[in-house]
Design a protein around this motif. Structure first.
Motif, PDB file in Angstrom:
ATOM      1  N   ASP A 289       1.148  -0.968  -0.402  1.00  0.00           N
ATOM      2  CA  ASP A 289      -0.090  -0.353   0.104  1.00  0.00           C
ATOM      3  C   ASP A 289       0.776   2.072   0.001  1.00  0.00           C
ATOM      4  OD1 ASP A 289      -2.342  -1.420   0.065  1.00  0.00           O
ATOM      5  OD2 ASP A 289      -2.642  -1.783   2.232  1.00  0.00           O
ATOM      6  N   PRO A 290       0.476   2.438  -0.569  1.00  0.00           N
ATOM      7  CA  PRO A 290       1.079   3.658  -0.162  1.00  0.00           C
ATOM      8  C   PRO A 290       1.787   4.175   0.954  1.00  0.00           C
ATOM      9  CG  PRO A 290      -0.661   3.989  -1.433  1.00  0.00           C
ATOM     10  CD  PRO A 290      -1.257   2.012  -0.483  1.00  0.00           C
ATOM     11  N   HIS A 291       3.130   4.223   1.079  1.00  0.00           N
ATOM     12  CA  HIS A 291       3.386   4.797   2.096  1.00  0.00           C
ATOM     13  C   HIS A 291       3.507   6.372   2.565  1.00  0.00           C
ATOM     14  CE1 HIS A 291       5.325   0.825   1.977  1.00  0.00           C
ATOM     15  NE2 HIS A 291       6.095   1.276   1.080  1.00  0.00           N
ATOM     16  N   ILE A 292       4.075   6.446   3.617  1.00  0.00           N
ATOM     17  CA  ILE A 292       4.078   8.184   3.996  1.00  0.00           C
ATOM     18  C   ILE A 292       3.845   8.618   3.316  1.00  0.00           C
ATOM     19  CG2 ILE A 292       4.164   8.110   6.733  1.00  0.00           C
ATOM     20  CD1 ILE A 292       7.082   9.310   6.202  1.00  0.00           C
ATOM     21  N   PRO A 293       3.122  10.312   2.107  1.00  0.00           N
ATOM     22  CA  PRO A 293       2.983  10.932   1.858  1.00  0.00           C
ATOM     23  C   PRO A 293       4.768  11.376   1.434  1.00  0.00           C
ATOM     24  CG  PRO A 293       1.375  11.927   2.810  1.00  0.00           C
ATOM     25  CD  PRO A 293       2.131  10.977   3.753  1.00  0.00           C
ATOM     26  N   GLY A 294       5.133  12.012   0.061  1.00  0.00           N
ATOM     27  CA  GLY A 294       6.719  12.106  -0.264  1.00  0.00           C
ATOM     28  C   GLY A 294       7.800  11.239  -0.454  1.00  0.00           C
ATOM     29  N   THR A 295       7.149   9.872  -0.294  1.00  0.00           N
ATOM     30  CA  THR A 295       8.160   8.723  -0.402  1.00  0.00           C
ATOM     31  C   THR A 295       8.616   8.450  -1.199  1.00  0.00           C
ATOM     32  OG1 THR A 295       6.930   7.778   2.014  1.00  0.00           O
ATOM     33  CG2 THR A 295       8.531   5.865   0.495  1.00  0.00           C
ATOM     34  N   VAL A 296       9.621   8.264  -1.649  1.00  0.00           N
ATOM     35  CA  VAL A 296      10.552   8.011  -3.278  1.00  0.00           C
ATOM     36  C   VAL A 296      11.379   6.030  -2.836  1.00  0.00           C
ATOM     37  CG1 VAL A 296      12.450   7.881  -5.455  1.00  0.00           C
ATOM     38  CG2 VAL A 296      10.808  10.079  -3.790  1.00  0.00           C
ATOM     39  N   GLU A 297      11.254   5.464  -3.360  1.00  0.00           N
ATOM     40  CA  GLU A 297      11.769   4.004  -2.703  1.00  0.00           C
ATOM     41  C   GLU A 297      12.988   3.783  -4.411  1.00  0.00           C
ATOM     42  OE1 GLU A 297       9.503   0.379  -2.460  1.00  0.00           O
ATOM     43  OE2 GLU A 297       8.336   1.380  -0.859  1.00  0.00           O
ATOM     44  N   HIS A 298      14.047   3.451  -3.770  1.00  0.00           N
ATOM     45  CA  HIS A 298      15.090   2.876  -4.793  1.00  0.00           C
ATOM     46  C   HIS A 298      15.930   1.800  -4.721  1.00  0.00           C
ATOM     47  CE1 HIS A 298      15.959   7.417  -4.638  1.00  0.00           C
ATOM     48  NE2 HIS A 298      15.536   7.569  -3.908  1.00  0.00           N
ATOM     49  N   ILE A 299      16.072   0.787  -5.436  1.00  0.00           N
ATOM     50  CA  ILE A 299      15.526  -0.464  -5.611  1.00  0.00           C
ATOM     51  C   ILE A 299      17.389  -0.360  -6.599  1.00  0.00           C
ATOM     52  CG2 ILE A 299      15.097  -3.138  -5.985  1.00  0.00           C
ATOM     53  CD1 ILE A 299      12.407  -1.937  -5.637  1.00  0.00           C
ATOM     54  N   VAL A 300      18.558  -1.362  -5.577  1.00  0.00           N
ATOM     55  CA  VAL A 300      19.663  -1.799  -6.900  1.00  0.00           C
ATOM     56  C   VAL A 300      19.430  -3.193  -6.608  1.00  0.00           C
ATOM     57  CG1 VAL A 300      22.040  -1.374  -6.796  1.00  0.00           C
ATOM     58  CG2 VAL A 300      21.278   0.401  -6.293  1.00  0.00           C
ATOM     59  N   VAL A 301      19.348  -4.099  -7.509  1.00  0.00           N
ATOM     60  CA  VAL A 301      19.218  -5.385  -7.147  1.00  0.00           C
ATOM     61  C   VAL A 301      20.648  -5.924  -6.731  1.00  0.00           C
ATOM     62  CG1 VAL A 301      18.690  -7.867  -8.437  1.00  0.00           C
ATOM     63  CG2 VAL A 301      17.068  -5.789  -8.933  1.00  0.00           C
ATOM     64  N   SER A 302      20.632  -7.020  -5.824  1.00  0.00           N
ATOM     65  CA  SER A 302      22.080  -8.215  -6.286  1.00  0.00           C
ATOM     66  C   SER A 302      21.978  -8.946  -6.887  1.00  0.00           C
ATOM     67  CB  SER A 302      22.721  -7.719  -4.439  1.00  0.00           C
ATOM     68  OG  SER A 302      21.442  -8.450  -3.306  1.00  0.00           O
ATOM     69  N   ALA A 303      21.236  -9.498  -6.616  1.00  0.00           N
ATOM     70  CA  ALA A 303      20.921 -10.955  -6.919  1.00  0.00           C
ATOM     71  C   ALA A 303      19.437 -11.313  -7.393  1.00  0.00           C
ATOM     72  CB  ALA A 303      21.575 -12.004  -5.360  1.00  0.00           C
ATOM     73  N   GLY A 304      19.582 -12.492  -9.045  1.00  0.00           N
ATOM     74  CA  GLY A 304      18.820 -12.599  -9.092  1.00  0.00           C
ATOM     75  C   GLY A 304      17.606 -11.945 -10.381  1.00  0.00           C
ATOM     76  N   LYS A 305      16.240 -11.666 -10.350  1.00  0.00           N
ATOM     77  CA  LYS A 305      15.540 -10.513 -10.830  1.00  0.00           C
ATOM     78  C   LYS A 305      14.436 -10.732 -10.198  1.00  0.00           C
ATOM     79  CE  LYS A 305      14.347 -11.173 -15.782  1.00  0.00           C
ATOM     80  NZ  LYS A 305      14.238 -11.451 -17.399  1.00  0.00           N
ATOM     81  N   VAL A 306      13.942  -9.418 -10.186  1.00  0.00           N
ATOM     82  CA  VAL A 306      12.484  -9.023  -9.923  1.00  0.00           C
ATOM     83  C   VAL A 306      11.923  -8.323 -10.286  1.00  0.00           C
ATOM     84  CG1 VAL A 306      13.456  -6.359  -8.646  1.00  0.00           C
ATOM     85  CG2 VAL A 306      12.098  -7.439  -7.835  1.00  0.00           C
ATOM     86  N   LYS A 307      10.072  -7.819 -10.663  1.00  0.00           N
ATOM     87  CA  LYS A 307       9.252  -6.782 -11.140  1.00  0.00           C
ATOM     88  C   LYS A 307       8.913  -5.928 -10.387  1.00  0.00           C
ATOM     89  CE  LYS A 307       5.407  -7.173 -14.166  1.00  0.00           C
ATOM     90  NZ  LYS A 307       4.258  -7.644 -14.739  1.00  0.00           N
ATOM     91  N   ALA A 308       9.543  -4.659 -10.469  1.00  0.00           N
ATOM     92  CA  ALA A 308       8.959  -4.154  -9.260  1.00  0.00           C
ATOM     93  C   ALA A 308       8.636  -2.766  -9.744  1.00  0.00           C
ATOM     94  CB  ALA A 308      10.196  -3.829  -8.191  1.00  0.00           C
ATOM     95  N   GLY A 309       7.720  -1.401  -9.270  1.00  0.00           N
ATOM     96  CA  GLY A 309       7.810  -0.935  -9.026  1.00  0.00           C
ATOM     97  C   GLY A 309       6.362  -0.099  -8.904  1.00  0.00           C
ATOM     98  N   PRO A 310       5.401   0.836  -9.469  1.00  0.00           N
ATOM     99  CA  PRO A 310       4.414   0.718  -9.540  1.00  0.00           C
ATOM    100  C   PRO A 310       3.157   0.604 -10.160  1.00  0.00           C
ATOM    101  CG  PRO A 310       5.453   3.425  -9.279  1.00  0.00           C
ATOM    102  CD  PRO A 310       6.101   2.027  -9.798  1.00  0.00           C
ATOM    103  N   ARG A 311       1.729   0.206  -9.436  1.00  0.00           N
ATOM    104  CA  ARG A 311       1.002  -0.620 -10.155  1.00  0.00           C
ATOM    105  C   ARG A 311       0.762   0.029 -11.370  1.00  0.00           C
ATOM    106  NH1 ARG A 311      -3.328  -1.521  -5.630  1.00  0.00           N
ATOM    107  NH2 ARG A 311      -1.904  -2.580  -4.579  1.00  0.00           N
TER     108      ARG A 311
END
Length: 193
Positions: free
Chosen positions: A133-155
Motif C-alpha cells: 500500500d502507499p507509504h507516507i506522502p512524499g516517499t520515494v523508493e530506490h532499488i539496487v538488485v544484487s542477485a536474481g531478478k525482480v519485477k518492481a514498481g508502481p502498479r
C-alpha cells in the motif's frame, strides 16, 4: 550455473520490545488512543494492545499499517537503539516478513534526524507478489538488485530488473515486488521527503 540451491533467507526476527516502545512513543506523540489507532490502521484493538505489550508476531503489513496511521516511516517502529559504530552481519538485524509473499526485509539503517531515509536488504522468492500500500506522502523508493531478478514498481508501471540494475519510483502510490528468479535480493532505500 550451479545446481546448488540458493540458501534460505533468515527467519523473521523482530525485537518486540523495540516495537512496543516505539508504538507507545509514537501513539502518545500523535495523541491517539489504542482504539483510535487500531481503527485508523485497520487492525484489531486487541492486536495493537498485544503489540504494545511486546507480544505477538507482527507481520510487515501490520507494522506498515500502523506506521501509515501514525504518519511515521516504517523504521520508526522497528528501529533498534544505534551504537556509534554499527555492523550488521549477513543474516542478522531486525527482519520482518510478509504474510502475503516470501518477502523478508532487514532494516540496515534508519533515517537519522535531518536525513529522511531508511535502508533495507530484501530477500524475495518466486511464487508470490508482495503488494505494498502507499507509504507516507512524499516517499520515494530506490532499488539496487544484487542477485536474481525482480519485477518492481508502481502498479501499471512495474519494470523487470536484474543484478546490478537500479530504479526509483514513488512509494506513496500502490506498488509491488515479485521475484522472477530464486534467491532474488536487493537493497531498498526509502527516502521520505
Amino acid at each position: 550455473m550451479s545446481d546448488t540451491p540458493a540458501p534460505s533467507p533468515p527467519p523473521s526476527r523482530l525485537p518486540l520490545d523495540w516495537i512496543a516502545a516505539s508504538l507507545r512513543r509514537e501513539r502518545t506523540r500523535a495523541g491517539l488512543s489504542l482504539t483510535e489507532l487500531a481503527k485508523r490502521a485497520g487492525i484489531a484493538k486487541s492486536t495493537l494492545s498485544q503489540l504494545e505489550g511486546a507480544g505477538g508476531n507482527p507481520s510487515m503489513e501490520t507494522i506498515w499499517a500502523l506506521a501509515v496511521a501514525l504518519g511515521v516511516p516504517f523504521s520508526a517502529l522497528v528501529e533498534p537503539p544505534a551504537p556509534a559504530v554499527q555492523v550488521i552481519r549477513a543474516g542478522e538485524g531486525p527482519t520482518v516478513h510478509s504474510e502475503q509473499s516470501s518477502y523478508l526485509a532487514t532494516l540496515l539503517s534508519a533515517s537519522p534526524p535531518g536525513a529522511r531515509r531508511d535502508l533495507y536488504y530484501v530477500w524475495l522468492e518466486p511464487g508470490t507478489v508482495r503488494d505494498s500500500d502507499p507509504h507516507i506522502p512524499g516517499t520515494v523508493e530506490h532499488i539496487v538488485v544484487s542477485a536474481g531478478k525482480v519485477k518492481a514498481g508502481p502498479r501499471g508501471e512495474s519494470v523487470e530488473l536484474e543484478a546490478g540494475d537500479y530504479m526509483s519510483y514513488r512509494g506513496d502510490l500502490p506498488h509491488a515486488y515479485e521475484a522472477l528468479a530464486p534467491g532474488t535480493k536487493f537493497v531498498l532505500v526509502m527516502q521520505h521527503v
